[in-house]
Design a protein around this motif. Structure first.
Motif, mmCIF file in Angstrom:
data_model
loop_
_atom_site.group_PDB
_atom_site.id
_atom_site.type_symbol
_atom_site.label_atom_id
_atom_site.label_comp_id
_atom_site.label_asym_id
_atom_site.label_seq_id
_atom_site.Cartn_x
_atom_site.Cartn_y
_atom_site.Cartn_z
ATOM 1 N N ALA A 72 0.869 -1.142 -0.106
ATOM 2 C CA ALA A 72 0.070 0.172 0.135
ATOM 3 C C ALA A 72 0.797 1.106 -0.017
ATOM 4 O O ALA A 72 0.580 2.185 -0.548
ATOM 5 C CB ALA A 72 -0.865 0.011 1.055
ATOM 6 N N TYR A 73 1.938 1.307 0.906
ATOM 7 C CA TYR A 73 3.135 2.542 0.694
ATOM 8 C C TYR A 73 3.501 2.731 -0.606
ATOM 9 O O TYR A 73 3.602 3.627 -1.034
ATOM 10 C CB TYR A 73 3.790 2.091 1.891
ATOM 11 N N ASN B 87 2.303 1.716 -3.344
ATOM 12 C CA ASN B 87 1.310 2.201 -4.369
ATOM 13 C C ASN B 87 1.020 3.599 -3.968
ATOM 14 O O ASN B 87 0.797 4.391 -5.149
ATOM 15 C CB ASN B 87 -0.024 1.427 -4.140
ATOM 16 N N LYS B 88 0.902 4.042 -2.908
ATOM 17 C CA LYS B 88 0.920 5.530 -2.720
ATOM 18 C C LYS B 88 2.049 6.335 -3.127
ATOM 19 O O LYS B 88 1.993 7.462 -3.702
ATOM 20 C CB LYS B 88 0.838 5.859 -1.213
ATOM 21 N N SER B 89 3.195 5.791 -3.002
ATOM 22 C CA SER B 89 4.433 6.575 -3.547
ATOM 23 C C SER B 89 4.383 6.565 -5.061
ATOM 24 O O SER B 89 4.671 7.733 -5.666
ATOM 25 C CB SER B 89 5.892 5.806 -3.257
ATOM 26 N N GLU C 223 1.791 6.672 -6.816
ATOM 27 C CA GLU C 223 0.389 7.514 -7.279
ATOM 28 C C GLU C 223 1.106 8.843 -6.905
ATOM 29 O O GLU C 223 0.764 9.862 -7.833
ATOM 30 C CB GLU C 223 -0.717 7.089 -6.309
ATOM 31 N N SER C 224 1.694 9.165 -5.834
ATOM 32 C CA SER C 224 2.452 10.482 -5.645
ATOM 33 C C SER C 224 3.425 10.996 -6.650
ATOM 34 O O SER C 224 3.373 12.064 -7.236
ATOM 35 C CB SER C 224 2.861 10.667 -4.252
ATOM 36 N N LYS D 252 1.400 12.224 -9.847
ATOM 37 C CA LYS D 252 0.892 13.180 -9.543
ATOM 38 C C LYS D 252 1.801 14.462 -9.866
ATOM 39 O O LYS D 252 1.793 15.304 -10.544
ATOM 40 C CB LYS D 252 -0.055 13.330 -8.290
#
Length: 65
Positions: free
Chosen positions: A49-50, A52-54, A56-57, A60
């Motif tokens: 999850a971490y 995937n967030k990285s 995605e960030s 962006k």
């Protein structure tokens, strides 16, 4: 050489007679292994999850430049 002595077996006999061997309860061992595996599975999910967030960030941030 009629009798061959297994040195490992002799050591085990000696240690057992001196009560130096700790017998492991197989059920307790299996419970501990399961607990470790469950903890590692949970950690793997958090790590994914971490990541995937990285990603995605970073996506962006790349799109905003």
């Amino acid at each position: 050489m009629d009798l061959l002595i297994d040195p490992i077996e002799e050591l085990l006999k000696r240690y057992r007679s001196e009560d130096k061997i700790i017998e492991i309860d197989q059920e307790a061992r299996d419970r501990e292994i399961k607990a470790i595996n469950d903890e590692l599975a949970e950690f793997g999910l958090k790590q994914r999850a971490y990541f995937n967030k990285s990603v995605e960030s970073a996506r962006k941030a790349y799109l905003t430049f």
